[in-house]
Design an enzyme around this catalytic site. Structure first.
Site, PDB file in Angstrom:
ATOM      1  N   ASP A  79      -4.508  -7.328 -11.977  1.00  2.00           N
ATOM      2  CA  ASP A  79      -4.077  -6.667 -10.855  1.00  2.00           C
ATOM      3  C   ASP A  79      -3.170  -5.649 -11.025  1.00  2.00           C
ATOM      4  O   ASP A  79      -2.725  -5.502 -12.132  1.00  2.00           O
ATOM      5  CB  ASP A  79      -3.438  -7.803  -9.793  1.00  2.00           C
ATOM      6  CG  ASP A  79      -3.759  -7.405  -8.466  1.00  2.00           C
ATOM      7  OD1 ASP A  79      -3.881  -6.114  -8.123  1.00  2.00           O
ATOM      8  OD2 ASP A  79      -3.644  -8.322  -7.523  1.00  2.00           O
TER       9      ASP A  79
HETATM   10  C1  BGC Z   1      -3.864  -6.155  -4.773  1.00  2.00           C
HETATM   11  C2  BGC Z   1      -5.352  -6.169  -5.106  1.00  2.00           C
HETATM   12  C3  BGC Z   1      -5.929  -4.747  -5.082  1.00  2.00           C
HETATM   13  C4  BGC Z   1      -5.247  -3.688  -5.850  1.00  2.00           C
HETATM   14  C5  BGC Z   1      -5.676  -2.289  -5.660  1.00  2.00           C
HETATM   15  C6  BGC Z   1      -3.115  -5.055  -5.306  1.00  2.00           C
HETATM   16  O1  BGC Z   1      -1.872  -4.949  -4.860  1.00  2.00           O
HETATM   17  O2  BGC Z   1      -3.541  -7.301  -5.104  1.00  2.00           O
HETATM   18  O3  BGC Z   1      -6.211  -7.032  -4.669  1.00  2.00           O
HETATM   19  O4  BGC Z   1      -7.335  -4.619  -5.585  1.00  2.00           O
HETATM   20  O5  BGC Z   1      -3.977  -3.812  -5.344  1.00  2.00           O
HETATM   21  O6  BGC Z   1      -5.174  -1.902  -4.577  1.00  2.00           O
END
Ligand code: BGC
Length: 662
Positions: A212
């Protein structure tokens, strides 16, 4: 190393890996996901469909509809030049106030999630857009999301939280996103046990693992992390850091990524490499056909919780004026407005939850607009009071034959809900309206569970789990009987806050309840049980019988529409919950099948078959670290987890009849 994104430059995707022209390697153009293609900049607003949330899609209990939706979703991503979607989110809910529950396709049940995720993966990937399942693992609240460590016993992990991940792997999911939190003291993106063990080992996962955003905390390639996404504190995957890693490990990671590129035809099919994607990113990919699917999805996701004295559907035969009250009737779209289109990034609205899964719709059909259009079509007058001012609402309600109260709340990433209550004192608005109205119908829009202290006082209640831009049309179709409700609760609605697992402020979170979450917990009282959902008809479930389907026993049963004066043609969703022998140490019968019937009219029947796999007949034995198939289960067939109509013993192997010697 991936590039992105505190301030996302135009025209990049939310996640990008650069093309390597020397090797003919295409760029990975990755975009969120939960409510549709994330329109990061204001210029993109209105160029994508704002879909019902994945929790809404779970409420449809409809494999075909989820597949149709996923195909359309994949088309929009492809049209935007993206070759990766940062979804599906598939965690089985644990904490009712988790701010991201609306994103999760599993609701509170591993079987439901496992069934539907296959449709999502197949549907999106039919467009050669790679899917990324997330947020792995044991990521169940947003409070302290970067620092808490969750622990679940192995049986709970395998039986309750892993099945949607394993089903997605079976369906050919391309990647997994490891989560912010720690598991058993190790960062999820550095846990060899979770990545090499559970996924790549036990699960035979052939795709790649990506972090993530900011979830990398070490150069954890040998622990199973194949791709570092941006926002990590420092360069754990910089060339200098990677030079200390065995080349064979780096090659193995690279192979996994390149294999996905092959499988998704990215070498020939990648449309552009940032920053040269502006034309694609600006393209309007939201077609009329997609908006119709969004409308069908929202309508199918409506769960009718209560309908005393056939209050719904509304008919001009006994109603000439309806009142629509509550601020949520005209709920506004939240559109991030900063220069980067990223302001208030985790704010949601009543159509799409907040954060990376938010889609700021170009337009929405508000509840008031949709209900008014449907009422007028039925020859009914609408009066309204679009605030939560209780006395104004009561005054309007007193002039109408029937009052519809809209009540809602929303949530977003990086923050849990402070309670399960509805916004702006909606509980007291509803109670006041009940005193003034002839009949009261409450329509609820939420990102997950909510409390309903007024539920015994109102005539009808229906709910939608953030239904996207077509929300108002869906309400109109359901309220006036254009479509009979068919949604089922993918979560238990608790009788009170204390009938759900709470958010914790501790950074050590032990899942001491084990399997006893949601309907599996005998200590929780439901206002409305998991699997519940009424419609404008009742059905009789015939006596089930055991039959043979392929090499395994299955259960068959007839479902008959009872007819009845006010009934409509409608679908039923019979469900089967299996009860295991004691050795399995189950805490309750668990969902292992459901069938959505075709639309049945008065007197019509359908024969439904519940088929099982050997795994459905098995429990996980932590002592031997193995799945054990039991010899016999009891199949409880019903209309919800709490409304069981028939129970029959079910052998788990087909008895081979002795063939007489000739
Ligand atoms: C989230 C993810 C997301 C990523 C990109 C993170 O803050 O937890 O689910 O895909 O950001 O936007």
């Amino acid at each position: 190393m991936a590039r992105c994104c505190d301030n996302l430059d135009k025209w990049w995707y939310v996640g990008n890996t650069p093309a390597i022209s020397r090797l003919g390697i295409p760029s990975l153009n990755m975009q969120d996901a939960a409510g549709g293609f994330r329109p990061y900049w204001n210029e993109l607003t209105g160029t994508v469909t704002c879909w019902p949330s994945l929790l809404s899609m779970a409420a449809t209990f409809d494999d075909d509809l989820v597949h149709t939706f996923a195909v359309a979703l994949g088309e929009e991503f492809r049209g935007k030049g993206a070759n990766v979607i940062l979804g599906p989110s598939i965690n089985v809910h644990r904490v009712a106030r988790n701010g991201r529950n609306f994103e999760y396709l599993s609701g509170e049940d591993p079987y439901l999630g496992a069934r539907l995720v296959k449709q999502y993966v197949n549907g999106v990937q039919s467009n050669k857009v790679a899917t990324v399942m997330k947020h792995y693992a044991l990521n169940h609240q947003e409070t302290q999301r970067n620092s808490y460590s969750s622990s679940a016993d192995l049986k709970t992990m395998k039986e309750l939280y892993m099945p949607p991940y394993m089903a997605a792997i079976e369906a050919g999911v391309s990647a997994v996103m490891c989560s912010y939190n720690l598991v058993d003291g190790a960062h999820a993106c550095a846990s060899s046990e979770l990545l090499n063990g559970e996924l790549k080992g036990d699960g035979h996962f052939q795709g790649f693992v990506q972090s993530d955003w900011g979830a990398t905390h070490s150069t954890s390639v040998t622990s199973g992390l194949d791709m570092d996404m941006p926002m990590a504190p420092d360069g754990y995957f910089d060339p200098s850091a990677l030079s200390a890693v065995a080349p064979s490990a780096i090659n193995a990671s690279a192979k996994r990524i390149v294999a996905v590129m092959y499988r998704m035809d990215m070498f020939t099919n990648t449309k552009c490499a940032p920053p040269n994607c502006e034309t694609y990113l600006r393209t309007n990919v939201s077609t009329a056909a997609h908006q119709q699917i969004a409308r069908d999805g929202a309508t199918a996701s409506v769960v009718l919780l209560k309908n005393d004295n056939a209050t719904l559907p509304i008919s001009h035969e006994y109603v000439s004026t309806i009142a629509v009250v509550g601020a949520a009737a005209v709920g506004a779209i939240f559109n991030p407005t900063s220069g980067q289109g990223h302001g208030g990034w985790n704010t949601g609205d009543y159509y799409s939850g907040g954060g990376s899964g938010h889609v700021a719709a170009g337009y929405v059909v508000t509840p008031l607009a949709g209900i008014t259009a449907a009422a007028h079509a039925a020859g009914i007058t609408v009066v309204s009071s679009t605030s939560n001012d209780a006395s104004a609402a009561a005054a309007v309600a007193a002039t109408a034959d029937l009052t519809i109260v809209l009540a809602a709340t929303t949530s977003g990433e990086a923050m849990d809900r402070s309670s399960l209550a509805l916004d702006d004192n909606a509980d007291s608005l509803i109670s006041t309206v009940v005193g003034a109205a002839k009949k009261t119908i409450v329509l609820v829009q939420t990102p997950g569970a909510f409390t309903s202290p007024w539920r015994n006082d109102v005539d009808a209640i229906a709910t939608m789990f953030l239904g996207g831009q077509m929300t108002g049309l869906a309400w109109g179709d359901i309220l006036f009987g254009v479509v009979a409700p068919s949604g089922r609760l993918p979560i238990m609605l608790p009788a009170s806050e204390s009938d759900a697992i709470a958010v914790t402020s501790s950074t050590t979170i032990r899942y001491t309840e084990g399997l006893a979450t949601s309907y599996r917990a005998s200590s929780f009282t439901a206002a409305y049980p998991f699997g519940h959902g009424l419609t404008y008809a009742t059905f009789t479930y015939g006596t089930p019988t055991v039959a043979t389907c392929g090499a395994l026993p299955c259960v068959q049963m007839s479902v008959t529409h009872d007819g009845g004066a006010a009934s409509m043609c409608a679908t039923a969703t019979p469900q089967v919950y299996l009860e295991f022998p004691q050795a399995a140490a189950q805490v309750a019968p668990v969902l292992k099948g459901f069938v959505k019937t075709r639309r049945l009219c008065a007197g019509q029947s359908q024969q439904v078959t519940f088929e099982f796999t050997q795994r459905d007949f098995s429990y996980y034995d932590a002592a031997t670290r193995a799945w054990v198939q039991v010899a016999k289960v009891t199949a409880h067939v019903g209309a919800s987890s709490a409304d069981i109509k028939h129970s029959i013993p079910l052998p788990t192997a087909v008895e081979i009849e002795a063939v007489p010697f000739q």
